[in-house]
Design an enzyme around this catalytic site. Structure first.
Site, mmCIF file in Angstrom:
data_model
loop_
_atom_site.group_PDB
_atom_site.id
_atom_site.type_symbol
_atom_site.label_atom_id
_atom_site.label_comp_id
_atom_site.label_asym_id
_atom_site.label_seq_id
_atom_site.Cartn_x
_atom_site.Cartn_y
_atom_site.Cartn_z
ATOM 1 N N SER A 195 2.311 -5.996 7.511
ATOM 2 C CA SER A 195 0.840 -5.976 7.616
ATOM 3 C C SER A 195 0.030 -6.841 6.732
ATOM 4 O O SER A 195 -1.111 -7.191 6.963
ATOM 5 C CB SER A 195 0.518 -4.487 7.742
ATOM 6 O OG SER A 195 1.205 -3.767 8.774
ATOM 7 N N SER A 196 0.412 -6.796 5.407
ATOM 8 C CA SER A 196 -0.385 -7.228 4.127
ATOM 9 C C SER A 196 -0.253 -8.710 4.597
ATOM 10 O O SER A 196 -1.240 -9.541 4.229
ATOM 11 C CB SER A 196 0.417 -6.559 3.005
ATOM 12 O OG SER A 196 -0.523 -7.213 1.861
ATOM 13 N N ASP B 77 -1.852 -1.364 10.639
ATOM 14 C CA ASP B 77 -2.174 -1.326 9.191
ATOM 15 C C ASP B 77 -2.948 -2.515 8.747
ATOM 16 O O ASP B 77 -3.262 -2.582 7.588
ATOM 17 C CB ASP B 77 -0.896 -0.951 8.427
ATOM 18 C CG ASP B 77 -0.645 0.501 8.242
ATOM 19 O OD1 ASP B 77 0.541 1.071 7.770
ATOM 20 O OD2 ASP B 77 -1.303 1.234 8.914
ATOM 21 N N LYS C 281 0.948 -1.263 -0.009
ATOM 22 C CA LYS C 281 0.106 0.019 -0.228
ATOM 23 C C LYS C 281 0.746 1.224 0.142
ATOM 24 O O LYS C 281 2.196 0.939 0.396
ATOM 25 C CB LYS C 281 -0.868 0.172 1.113
ATOM 26 C CG LYS C 281 -0.155 0.059 2.679
ATOM 27 C CD LYS C 281 0.124 1.645 3.160
ATOM 28 C CE LYS C 281 0.692 1.475 4.335
ATOM 29 N NZ LYS C 281 1.735 2.622 4.727
ATOM 30 N N PRO D 63 9.691 -4.409 -0.348
ATOM 31 C CA PRO D 63 10.896 -4.032 0.797
ATOM 32 C C PRO D 63 10.201 -3.645 2.139
ATOM 33 O O PRO D 63 9.237 -3.227 2.387
ATOM 34 C CB PRO D 63 11.413 -2.493 -0.078
ATOM 35 C CG PRO D 63 10.837 -2.566 -1.409
ATOM 36 C CD PRO D 63 9.456 -3.287 -1.352
ATOM 37 N N MET D 64 11.109 -3.896 3.187
ATOM 38 C CA MET D 64 10.922 -3.946 4.535
ATOM 39 C C MET D 64 11.026 -2.556 5.195
ATOM 40 O O MET D 64 12.073 -1.839 4.553
ATOM 41 C CB MET D 64 11.327 -5.074 5.266
ATOM 42 C CG MET D 64 10.795 -6.510 4.863
ATOM 43 S SD MET D 64 11.124 -7.727 5.985
ATOM 44 C CE MET D 64 12.938 -7.776 6.000
ATOM 45 N N GLY E 13 3.902 -1.269 4.064
ATOM 46 C CA GLY E 13 2.799 -2.085 4.453
ATOM 47 C C GLY E 13 3.239 -3.604 4.417
ATOM 48 O O GLY E 13 2.190 -4.521 4.592
ATOM 49 N N ALA F 76 9.539 0.181 4.729
ATOM 50 C CA ALA F 76 9.635 1.210 3.688
ATOM 51 C C ALA F 76 8.338 2.038 3.681
ATOM 52 O O ALA F 76 8.274 2.930 2.798
ATOM 53 C CB ALA F 76 9.566 0.296 2.498
ATOM 54 N N GLY F 77 7.415 1.663 4.592
ATOM 55 C CA GLY F 77 6.102 2.492 4.486
ATOM 56 C C GLY F 77 5.155 1.743 3.376
ATOM 57 O O GLY F 77 4.233 2.464 2.915
HETATM 58 C C1 LIG Z 1 2.700 4.933 9.264
HETATM 59 C C2 LIG Z 1 1.678 4.012 9.010
HETATM 60 O O1 LIG Z 1 2.338 2.916 8.070
HETATM 61 C C3 LIG Z 1 0.890 4.707 8.087
HETATM 62 O O2 LIG Z 1 0.138 3.475 7.050
HETATM 63 C C4 LIG Z 1 1.248 3.167 10.170
HETATM 64 O O3 LIG Z 1 0.518 4.095 11.059
HETATM 65 C C5 LIG Z 1 2.016 2.198 10.842
HETATM 66 O O4 LIG Z 1 1.560 1.102 10.922
HETATM 67 P P1 LIG Z 1 2.385 -0.188 11.446
HETATM 68 O O5 LIG Z 1 3.715 -0.307 10.785
HETATM 69 O O6 LIG Z 1 1.289 -1.309 11.180
HETATM 70 O O7 LIG Z 1 2.495 0.230 13.118
HETATM 71 P P2 LIG Z 1 2.662 -0.806 14.376
HETATM 72 O O8 LIG Z 1 3.613 -1.968 13.843
HETATM 73 O O9 LIG Z 1 1.119 -1.093 14.440
HETATM 74 O O10 LIG Z 1 3.304 0.153 15.153
HETATM 75 C C6 LIG Z 1 4.543 0.315 15.163
HETATM 76 C C7 LIG Z 1 4.888 1.647 16.507
HETATM 77 O O11 LIG Z 1 4.360 2.660 15.668
HETATM 78 C C8 LIG Z 1 3.873 3.394 16.526
HETATM 79 N N1 LIG Z 1 2.511 3.841 16.025
HETATM 80 C C9 LIG Z 1 1.627 3.005 14.860
HETATM 81 C C10 LIG Z 1 0.512 3.401 14.530
HETATM 82 C C11 LIG Z 1 -0.039 4.603 14.989
HETATM 83 N N2 LIG Z 1 -1.533 4.715 14.666
HETATM 84 N N3 LIG Z 1 0.410 5.222 15.921
HETATM 85 C C12 LIG Z 1 1.969 5.200 16.478
HETATM 86 O O12 LIG Z 1 2.249 5.706 17.075
HETATM 87 C C13 LIG Z 1 3.753 2.871 17.665
HETATM 88 O O13 LIG Z 1 4.874 3.357 18.216
HETATM 89 C C14 LIG Z 1 3.875 1.408 17.529
HETATM 90 O O14 LIG Z 1 4.583 0.866 18.471
HETATM 91 N N1 LIG Z 2 6.340 -10.768 7.080
HETATM 92 C C1 LIG Z 2 7.155 -9.626 7.229
HETATM 93 N N2 LIG Z 2 7.327 -8.801 6.179
HETATM 94 C C2 LIG Z 2 8.028 -7.670 6.552
HETATM 95 N N3 LIG Z 2 8.463 -7.197 7.774
HETATM 96 C C3 LIG Z 2 8.074 -8.146 8.804
HETATM 97 C C4 LIG Z 2 7.488 -9.379 8.709
HETATM 98 N N4 LIG Z 2 7.404 -9.871 9.744
HETATM 99 C C5 LIG Z 2 8.041 -8.948 10.726
HETATM 100 N N5 LIG Z 2 8.649 -7.907 10.017
HETATM 101 C C6 LIG Z 2 9.184 -7.071 10.759
HETATM 102 O O1 LIG Z 2 8.420 -5.751 10.783
HETATM 103 C C7 LIG Z 2 9.232 -4.510 10.330
HETATM 104 C C8 LIG Z 2 8.370 -3.522 9.545
HETATM 105 O O2 LIG Z 2 8.084 -4.145 8.489
HETATM 106 P P1 LIG Z 2 7.099 -3.913 7.413
HETATM 107 O O3 LIG Z 2 7.469 -4.049 5.929
HETATM 108 O O4 LIG Z 2 5.888 -4.213 7.607
HETATM 109 O O5 LIG Z 2 7.186 -2.187 7.705
HETATM 110 P P2 LIG Z 2 6.344 -1.006 6.834
HETATM 111 O O6 LIG Z 2 6.437 -1.137 5.319
HETATM 112 O O7 LIG Z 2 7.100 0.269 7.348
HETATM 113 O O8 LIG Z 2 5.024 -1.126 7.233
HETATM 114 P P3 LIG Z 2 3.946 -0.042 7.496
HETATM 115 O O9 LIG Z 2 3.746 0.585 6.308
HETATM 116 O O10 LIG Z 2 2.946 -0.710 7.926
HETATM 117 O O11 LIG Z 2 4.623 0.949 8.488
HETATM 118 C C9 LIG Z 2 10.279 -4.997 9.612
HETATM 119 O O12 LIG Z 2 11.404 -4.156 10.342
HETATM 120 C C10 LIG Z 2 10.322 -6.516 9.987
HETATM 121 O O13 LIG Z 2 11.685 -6.854 10.740
#
Ligand SMILES: C[C@](O)(CO)[C@H](O)COP(=O)(O)OP(=O)(O)OC[C@H]1O[C@@H](n2ccc(N)nc2=O)[C@H](O)[C@@H]1O
Ligand SMILES: Nc1ncnc2c1ncn2[C@@H]1O[C@H](COP(=O)(O)OP(=O)(O)OP(=O)(O)O)[C@@H](O)[C@H]1O
EC number: 2.7.1.148
Length: 274
Positions: free
Chosen positions: A103-104, A134, A14, A94-95, A100, A97-98
């Site tokens: 979460s996906s 997410d 996403k 990519p991890m 998702g 990276a924002g």
């Molecule tokens: C930045 C976004 O990616 C926007 O889509 C999301 O808000 C983050 O979603 P996410 O990576 O699934 O976040 P989580 O893994 O649930 O939370 C990681 C950390 O981000 C912070 N967090 C996350 C979501 C949120 N609404 N408020 C927060 O303050 C919290 O410190 C939490 O411990």
């Molecule tokens: N299946 C997985 N895929 C990716 N990361 C994972 C997974 N399981 C655990 N993680 C951990 O979650 C952390 C966040 O990875 P993710 O790819 O979800 O970040 P993101 O793209 O920033 O997600 P969001 O946009 O929701 O913040 C990574 O540093 C990784 O160590």
């Protein structure tokens, strides 16, 4: 989907077309106001049944894979299935990276388990936000306004006809990014995500440019030269470009050029019998 020996599930990435933070909550999370959009970049989960438990093999080394947390929470909230699962996870997203990715993947496993166990999506949604902020969005997918911690989803008619390029760099901790936000900036977006959505629907580029906003962008690009340069590179070739989530990826959107495109779903079964 009927009881099966397994499935191949696509778990899409996403981007945040709009992301504002409204306030900090008493539980330490933040209230967000966002416009989420799935794109055609995806991970693949090849799921087969085994006797018991959860086994994961992945092409990328991941500590504490969120799929284990998903399985544990599912089994504690519902009941442990009579079967176990072996999941081969092909990571392309990519991890940190924002985009998702984690979460996906969690949503893809929830989607499969709810299908196999005949559990309604409403019940699955309750545990989705416990797994990650997410995760709930991916159970709806496509285009949606997202509020609350990420658990309030307002699905919208999916946006189509846009191409996307992504540039990533070193991962950014979402937690640290939220901690670095200046609260005086909360809720100060120049526009609302609803107006931005209408602008995308009407292909009104001027309005899209005016309303595209990510509260993390200034602070992340100031702290990270590479991301700032990536953004400048995309601005040259895209109609719109911005940071997604809390970074590190930046996206560029145009009508014609792009490696990926907007898609109307977050999770999808591949039509392949195992
Ligand atoms: C930045 C976004 O990616 C926007 O889509 C999301 O808000 C983050 O979603 P996410 O990576 O699934 O976040 P989580 O893994 O649930 O939370 C990681 C950390 O981000 C912070 N967090 C996350 C979501 C949120 N609404 N408020 C927060 O303050 C919290 O410190 C939490 O411990
Ligand atoms: N299946 C997985 N895929 C990716 N990361 C994972 C997974 N399981 C655990 N993680 C951990 O979650 C952390 C966040 O990875 P993710 O790819 O979800 O970040 P993101 O793209 O920033 O997600 P969001 O946009 O929701 O913040 C990574 O540093 C990784 O160590």
């Amino acid at each position: 989907m009927e009881q099966s020996s397994g499935a191949i599930v696509r778990s899409y990435a996403k981007i945040n077309l709009f992301l504002d933070v409204i306030k900090k909550r008493s539980d330490g999370y933040h209230e967000i106001l966002s416009l989420f959009q799935n794109i055609s970049l995806y991970d693949r989960l090849i799921i087969t049944k085994i006797d018991r438990g959860l086994e994961i093999k992945s092409n990328v080394d991941i500590e504490n894979n969120i799929l284990y947390k998903t399985w544990d929470i599912f089994c504690s909230k519902f009941k442990e299935p009579e079967f176990g699962l072996r999941i081969t996870l092909e990571k392309n997203i990519p991890m940190q990276a924002g985009l998702g990715g984690g979460s996906s993947n969690a949503a893809a496993l929830l989607f499969y388990l709810s299908d196999q166990m005949g559990i309604h999506k409403k019940q699955i949604l309750n545990i989705a936000s416990e797994i990650g902020s997410d995760v709930p969005f991916f159970l709806f997918g496509g285009t949606a306004i997202v509020k609350g911690k990420g658990e309030i989803i307002e699905p919208l008619d999916p946006l189509t006809g846009y191409k996307v390029n992504i540039i990533t760099s070193n991962g950014i901790s979402t937690k640290k990014a939220y901690q670095s936000l200046n609260p005086t900036l909360f809720g100060k977006a120049p526009c609302s995500p609803y107006i931005l959505y209408e602008a995308y629907k009407n292909r009104n580029i001027t309005e899209i440019k005016r309303c595209t906003y990510n509260i993390f962008e200034k602070i992340v690009t100031k702290a990270n030269k590479e991301i700032s340069q990536n953004l400048k590179k995309l601005k040259k070739t895209s109609l719109i470009s911005a940071l997604t989530g809390s970074g590190s990826a930046v996206y560029g959107i145009s009508f014609k050029e792009g490696e990926f495109k907007f898609i109307p779903r977050g999770i999808e079964y591949e039509k392949v019998k195992l």
